[in-house]
Design an enzyme around this catalytic site. Structure first.
Site, mmCIF file in Angstrom:
data_model
loop_
_atom_site.group_PDB
_atom_site.id
_atom_site.type_symbol
_atom_site.label_atom_id
_atom_site.label_comp_id
_atom_site.label_asym_id
_atom_site.label_seq_id
_atom_site.Cartn_x
_atom_site.Cartn_y
_atom_site.Cartn_z
ATOM 1 N N GLU A 64 -18.955 -48.223 -19.531
ATOM 2 C CA GLU A 64 -18.456 -48.626 -18.216
ATOM 3 C C GLU A 64 -17.358 -47.662 -17.775
ATOM 4 O O GLU A 64 -16.783 -46.953 -18.603
ATOM 5 C CB GLU A 64 -17.881 -50.048 -18.294
ATOM 6 C CG GLU A 64 -18.908 -51.112 -18.613
ATOM 7 C CD GLU A 64 -20.058 -51.105 -17.621
ATOM 8 O OE1 GLU A 64 -19.828 -51.283 -16.423
ATOM 9 O OE2 GLU A 64 -21.214 -50.902 -18.054
ATOM 10 N N ASP A 89 -17.793 -56.667 -21.206
ATOM 11 C CA ASP A 89 -19.087 -56.388 -20.569
ATOM 12 C C ASP A 89 -20.163 -57.334 -21.132
ATOM 13 O O ASP A 89 -20.962 -57.900 -20.366
ATOM 14 C CB ASP A 89 -19.473 -54.918 -20.805
ATOM 15 C CG ASP A 89 -20.843 -54.590 -20.246
ATOM 16 O OD1 ASP A 89 -20.962 -54.493 -19.005
ATOM 17 O OD2 ASP A 89 -21.801 -54.466 -21.034
ATOM 18 N N LYS A 117 -22.412 -60.212 -19.126
ATOM 19 C CA LYS A 117 -23.882 -60.350 -19.207
ATOM 20 C C LYS A 117 -24.281 -61.723 -19.743
ATOM 21 O O LYS A 117 -25.261 -62.321 -19.303
ATOM 22 C CB LYS A 117 -24.448 -59.249 -20.099
ATOM 23 C CG LYS A 117 -24.280 -57.854 -19.498
ATOM 24 C CD LYS A 117 -24.511 -56.789 -20.544
ATOM 25 C CE LYS A 117 -24.459 -55.399 -19.969
ATOM 26 N NZ LYS A 117 -24.397 -54.352 -20.990
HETATM 27 P P1 NAP Z 1 -20.903 -44.268 -12.270
HETATM 28 O O1 NAP Z 1 -21.624 -43.185 -12.961
HETATM 29 O O2 NAP Z 1 -19.421 -44.338 -12.414
HETATM 30 O O3 NAP Z 1 -21.279 -44.209 -10.722
HETATM 31 C C1 NAP Z 1 -20.635 -44.998 -9.754
HETATM 32 C C2 NAP Z 1 -21.039 -44.466 -8.381
HETATM 33 O O4 NAP Z 1 -20.520 -45.325 -7.390
HETATM 34 C C3 NAP Z 1 -20.492 -43.055 -8.076
HETATM 35 O O5 NAP Z 1 -21.484 -42.332 -7.420
HETATM 36 C C4 NAP Z 1 -19.305 -43.328 -7.162
HETATM 37 O O6 NAP Z 1 -19.090 -42.262 -6.229
HETATM 38 C C5 NAP Z 1 -19.781 -44.557 -6.428
HETATM 39 N N1 NAP Z 1 -18.686 -45.435 -5.981
HETATM 40 C C6 NAP Z 1 -17.813 -46.134 -6.737
HETATM 41 N N2 NAP Z 1 -16.980 -46.837 -5.948
HETATM 42 C C7 NAP Z 1 -17.342 -46.577 -4.671
HETATM 43 C C8 NAP Z 1 -16.861 -46.991 -3.397
HETATM 44 N N3 NAP Z 1 -15.834 -47.829 -3.300
HETATM 45 N N4 NAP Z 1 -17.476 -46.514 -2.287
HETATM 46 C C9 NAP Z 1 -18.530 -45.667 -2.392
HETATM 47 N N5 NAP Z 1 -19.041 -45.239 -3.564
HETATM 48 C C10 NAP Z 1 -18.442 -45.689 -4.681
HETATM 49 O O7 NAP Z 1 -21.433 -45.700 -12.722
HETATM 50 P P2 NAP Z 1 -22.861 -46.046 -13.354
HETATM 51 O O8 NAP Z 1 -22.819 -45.864 -14.825
HETATM 52 O O9 NAP Z 1 -23.944 -45.401 -12.564
HETATM 53 O O10 NAP Z 1 -22.892 -47.627 -13.134
HETATM 54 C C11 NAP Z 1 -23.138 -48.185 -11.869
HETATM 55 C C12 NAP Z 1 -23.331 -49.678 -11.993
HETATM 56 O O11 NAP Z 1 -24.414 -49.956 -12.879
HETATM 57 C C13 NAP Z 1 -22.128 -50.436 -12.594
HETATM 58 O O12 NAP Z 1 -22.090 -51.731 -12.038
HETATM 59 C C14 NAP Z 1 -22.475 -50.530 -14.066
HETATM 60 O O13 NAP Z 1 -21.832 -51.608 -14.725
HETATM 61 C C15 NAP Z 1 -23.967 -50.755 -13.966
HETATM 62 N N6 NAP Z 1 -24.758 -50.387 -15.138
HETATM 63 C C16 NAP Z 1 -24.586 -49.178 -15.722
HETATM 64 C C17 NAP Z 1 -25.369 -48.842 -16.807
HETATM 65 C C18 NAP Z 1 -25.226 -47.524 -17.513
HETATM 66 O O14 NAP Z 1 -25.856 -47.361 -18.559
HETATM 67 N N7 NAP Z 1 -24.457 -46.567 -16.992
HETATM 68 C C19 NAP Z 1 -26.330 -49.735 -17.270
HETATM 69 C C20 NAP Z 1 -26.487 -50.968 -16.627
HETATM 70 C C21 NAP Z 1 -25.688 -51.292 -15.568
HETATM 71 P P3 NAP Z 1 -18.659 -40.781 -6.718
HETATM 72 O O15 NAP Z 1 -19.809 -40.273 -7.519
HETATM 73 O O16 NAP Z 1 -18.433 -40.007 -5.478
HETATM 74 O O17 NAP Z 1 -17.436 -41.006 -7.554
HETATM 75 N N1 HSE Z 2 -21.768 -50.204 -20.550
HETATM 76 C C1 HSE Z 2 -22.959 -50.971 -20.673
HETATM 77 C C2 HSE Z 2 -23.426 -50.937 -22.102
HETATM 78 C C3 HSE Z 2 -24.015 -50.416 -19.770
HETATM 79 O O1 HSE Z 2 -22.981 -50.090 -22.869
HETATM 80 O O2 HSE Z 2 -24.230 -51.789 -22.481
HETATM 81 C C4 HSE Z 2 -25.270 -51.257 -19.748
HETATM 82 O O3 HSE Z 2 -25.062 -52.455 -19.085
#
Ligand code: NAP
Ligand code: HSE
Length: 433
Positions: A189, A200, A204
């Site tokens: 995260e 986290d 979930k």
């Molecule tokens: P990330 O890589 O940090 O990407 C977040 C994106 O959102 C970035 O593009 C950021 O823009 C944009 N953003 C954040 N705040 C914003 C705002 N206020 N206005 C406009 N744009 C904004 O995060 P991620 O890993 O992709 O995760 C995204 C979501 O999916 C989260 O809720 C996370 O918990 C969930 N998730 C992630 C995973 C995983 O494996 N990574 C798995 C399941 C669920 P910039 O790029 O310009 O900074």
């Molecule tokens: N940070 C989360 C994890 C992403 O490690 O499981 C998937 O929800």
């Protein structure tokens, strides 16, 4: 072929993977659901950031502009965080757009409101990606176990912490190094304390428990402990006891109350869950008629999570094409058929415990500690003391089944003894099924 317009809010690890999937696999997606998805606008914090293969004109800083962009039918929220995401989802829903989100934090905190708004507006909301990455556990709970009653759910639902634990246990990698690797792989995260402190997984678990038991579950109802206090000694002792340490999330009915918790647990190496390693997640459901179901697969990472997002998009497309929006309610149960269950406090649960004391290596120390345990109705299963390697020494006791309240009282008393040199480590033993 029907064209469906999509706005992406967020284009980081998951957002970029979703874009790649929609652009690169459009033919196979269309072959399954009868629609082609066109990304119309992408809101990000920094529209100037380089994102390979995505046309620059799609980016905007304005979430409102992306949500209201012409031709947008579905808004996909992949920003994370609470306030901006909450505002954006409600604006989309009230604007009669279907929504998809991977934001477990938001759903855990404000899911009841968001789901109610979606039902009221007559739009679909998909959130498969919010729990266990690519593993279709939300779909399973909403659709596949319709005839049975869920007795318990149990599993590993945080990929980052499982990646860290596996690397510490098997390769002796340091905690900080394993966390850094998980971050580099896009699993963690934005604030990785959410991963390592069990938060986290708790987010979930509130989502899963609510779907499984048909009841509102708030974060307050979930007992949470993370993995950051585990020491190399705990991994060594676990091995000696034929166990591994996993961050387990469990929700089970116990005496008419729901017992919902996330904490490290020592699991026998022969249990299937003990072999769920790295970023892999697994959820085991015990359902009255179906029996035990185990779902397993990649729990984090861009492509795995995008696969769940695209599956939700495909489902919404099918509903749109067949005029059956809202066919499957967001919470599995009809809103009026959900109940308000009572929750079991952690002090009232029972189980076996691993207790690692840090004590002076002197005559009478073990006897005094055994006396306190006995006086609190706690029976000892086994003891390991590796003495004479320097003072203080670790002294490990495994208990038979005991009440958590009594264990906590005994630990408090033992921690006050002059021979106890550091806070006692407690890890619950997972002995079930
Ligand atoms: P990330 O890589 O940090 O990407 C977040 C994106 O959102 C970035 O593009 C950021 O823009 C944009 N953003 C954040 N705040 C914003 C705002 N206020 N206005 C406009 N744009 C904004 O995060 P991620 O890993 O992709 O995760 C995204 C979501 O999916 C989260 O809720 C996370 O918990 C969930 N998730 C992630 C995973 C995983 O494996 N990574 C798995 C399941 C669920 P910039 O790029 O310009 O900074
Ligand atoms: N940070 C989360 C994890 C992403 O490690 O499981 C998937 O929800």
């Amino acid at each position: 072929m029907k064209k469906i317009g999509v706005a992406l809010l967020g284009c980081g690890v998951v957002g970029q993977a979703v874009y790649r999937a929609l652009a690169g696999q459009s033919a196979s997606i269309a072959a399954r659901c009868g629609a082609v998805f066109e990304v119309k606008k992408i809101a990000v914090r920094n529209p100037k950031k380089k994102r390979d293969g995505i046309p620059a004109h799609l980016f905007t800083k304005s979430i409102a502009e992306a949500v209201a962009a012409p031709g947008v039918d579905i808004v996909v929220e992949l920003m994370g965080g609470e306030e901006a995401a909450h505002k954006a989802l409600l604006a989309a829903i009230r604007g009669k757009k279907h929504v998809v989100t991977a934001n477990k934090l938001l759903l855990a905190k404000r899911g009841e409101e968001i789901f109610a708004e979606a039902v009221k507006a007559g739009v679909d909301i998909g959130f498969e990606a919010s729990v266990a990455g690519a593993v279709p556990v939300i779909r399973t709970l909403k659709e596949a176990v319709a005839s049975g009653k869920v007795n318990s759910l149990f599993g590993i639902i945080n990929g980052t912490s499982n990646y860290i634990l596996t690397n510490m246990m098997e390769k002796g990698v340091r905690f900080a190094d394993a966390l850094e690797e998980a971050q580099a792989l896009g699993y963690a995260e934005a604030d990785p304390t959410f991963d390592v402190e069990g938060i986290d997984a708790a987010h979930k678990l509130t989502i899963l428990a609510s779907l499984a038991f048909g009841t509102p579950v708030s974060l307050r109802n979930v007992y949470v402990e993370g993995i950051s206090r585990l020491a190399p000694d705990d991994f060594r002792f676990a091995r000696q006891f034929g166990r591994v340490i996993k961050l387990l999330a469990t929700a089970r009915m116990d005496g008419g109350k729901l017992d919902v918790r996330v904490h490290p647990a020592m699991v026998n190496v022969n249990r299937p869950i003990a072999r769920v390693d790295g970023v892999t997640n697994a959820v085991e459901l015990d359902v009255s008629d179906a029996g035990r179901l185990m779902l397993i697969g990649p729990g984090a990472g861009g492509d795995a999570t995008a696969s769940a997002v695209v599956a939700d998009l495909a489902d919404i497309a099918r509903d749109m094409l067949s005029n059956s929006v809202g066919r499957i309610g967001p919470q599995g149960f009809l809103p009026q058929k959900r109940k308000k269950l009572a929750f079991k406090p952690i002090g009232d649960v029972s189980g076996g415990y691993y207790l690692r004391f840090t004590v002076d290596d002197k005559p009478g120390v073990l006897a005094r500690m055994a006396g306190i345990l006995g006086a609190n109705g706690i029976s000892i299963d086994s003891v390991i003391q590796k003495g004479r390697s320097g003072d203080p020494v670790p002294l490990v006791i495994l208990t038979h089944e005991a009440k958590e309240k009594n264990i906590q009282t005994a630990i408090r008393k033992i921690n006050q003894l002059p021979s106890t040199r550091a806070k006692t480590m407690l890890i619950r033993l997972e002995n079930g099924g």
